[in-house]
Design an enzyme around this catalytic site. Structure first.
Site, PDB file in Angstrom:
ATOM      1  N   HIS A 107       9.704   0.114  -1.301  1.00  0.00           N
ATOM      2  CA  HIS A 107      10.598  -0.767  -1.830  1.00  0.00           C
ATOM      3  C   HIS A 107      10.418  -0.908  -3.300  1.00  0.00           C
ATOM      4  CE1 HIS A 107      11.991  -2.133   2.453  1.00  0.00           C
ATOM      5  NE2 HIS A 107      10.407  -1.832   2.673  1.00  0.00           N
ATOM      6  N   GLY A 134      -8.540   5.067  14.497  1.00  0.00           N
ATOM      7  CA  GLY A 134      -7.676   3.955  14.767  1.00  0.00           C
ATOM      8  C   GLY A 134      -7.521   2.851  13.881  1.00  0.00           C
ATOM      9  N   THR A 157      -4.464   4.666   0.042  1.00  0.00           N
ATOM     10  CA  THR A 157      -3.364   4.254  -1.190  1.00  0.00           C
ATOM     11  C   THR A 157      -3.052   5.359  -2.045  1.00  0.00           C
ATOM     12  OG1 THR A 157      -5.142   3.458  -2.292  1.00  0.00           O
ATOM     13  CG2 THR A 157      -3.964   1.991  -0.948  1.00  0.00           C
ATOM     14  N   ARG A 172     -11.816   4.452   0.022  1.00  0.00           N
ATOM     15  CA  ARG A 172     -12.755   5.054  -0.921  1.00  0.00           C
ATOM     16  C   ARG A 172     -13.547   6.191  -0.470  1.00  0.00           C
ATOM     17  NH1 ARG A 172     -11.083   1.988  -4.719  1.00  0.00           N
ATOM     18  NH2 ARG A 172     -11.457  -0.435  -4.761  1.00  0.00           N
TER      19      ARG A 172
END
Length: 179
Positions: A107, A134, A157, A172
């Protein structure tokens, strides 16, 4: 939408596509006891590509289906969600744990654009022989290299190099490709 441009998700064409896949998901998610060949035929109805030996355990959820490309031997466990407003490619032999979310929908950061119901998508690519634990979440635009491991519950990310192990929120690097 597929080019990563701003679009309105409620346009009539996209609404019709979502209605089609919603009806398909209802049928597919009721197919847990169906023979594998029946499930495969159903996957081929909705997804962009289904390799040989693919398993998608219901329930499974997606936005459109046709932007999902699965290589040979891909395994998606229960409750996977793929928001496929852009291309999602999962390489051969990759294993996706239960409750994993693969998200391409994004968005605008500008509140005026969001108020106009604009959104955009960024593709996600998952290489071959990747293991995603999971509950992991793969955010829009991420690429995960071949042979990588994403720990359970991680939030990816940014890109994950081939052969690396990542975990955490945000994910990380725990171990590099040559470690």
């Amino acid at each position: 939408m597929l080019a990563g441009e701003l679009y309105v998700a409620d346009c009539p064409e996209l609404a019709a596509d979502r209605a089609r896949v919603s009806a398909w998901m209802e049928r597919y998610n009721d197919s847990a006891s169906a023979p594998p060949e029946t499930q495969r035929a159903m996957l081929e109805e909705a997804l962009g590509r289904v390799g040989v030996g693919v398993t998608v355990r219901p329930p499974f959820h997606c936005d459109y289906g046709y932007n999902i490309l699965l290589g040979d031997g891909v395994f998606l466990n229960f409750n996977c969600v793929i928001l496929d407003v852009a291309r999602v490619e999962i390489g051969s032999g990759s294993q996706i744990g239960p409750g994993v979310q693969i998200l391409t929908a994004d968005h605008p950061r500008d509140p005026k654009q969001r108020a106009r119901l604009l959104e955009f998508g960024r593709p996600v690519t998952i290489g071959a022989n990747v293991w995603i634990g999971g509950g992991a979440i793969i955010l829009p635009g991420a690429t995960i290299g071949d042979d990588a491991i994403v720990g359970a519950g991680s939030v990816v990310t940014r890109d994950v190099p081939a052969g690396a192990t990542v975990a955490g929120n945000p994910a990380r690097l725990l171990r590099g490709a040559n470690a």
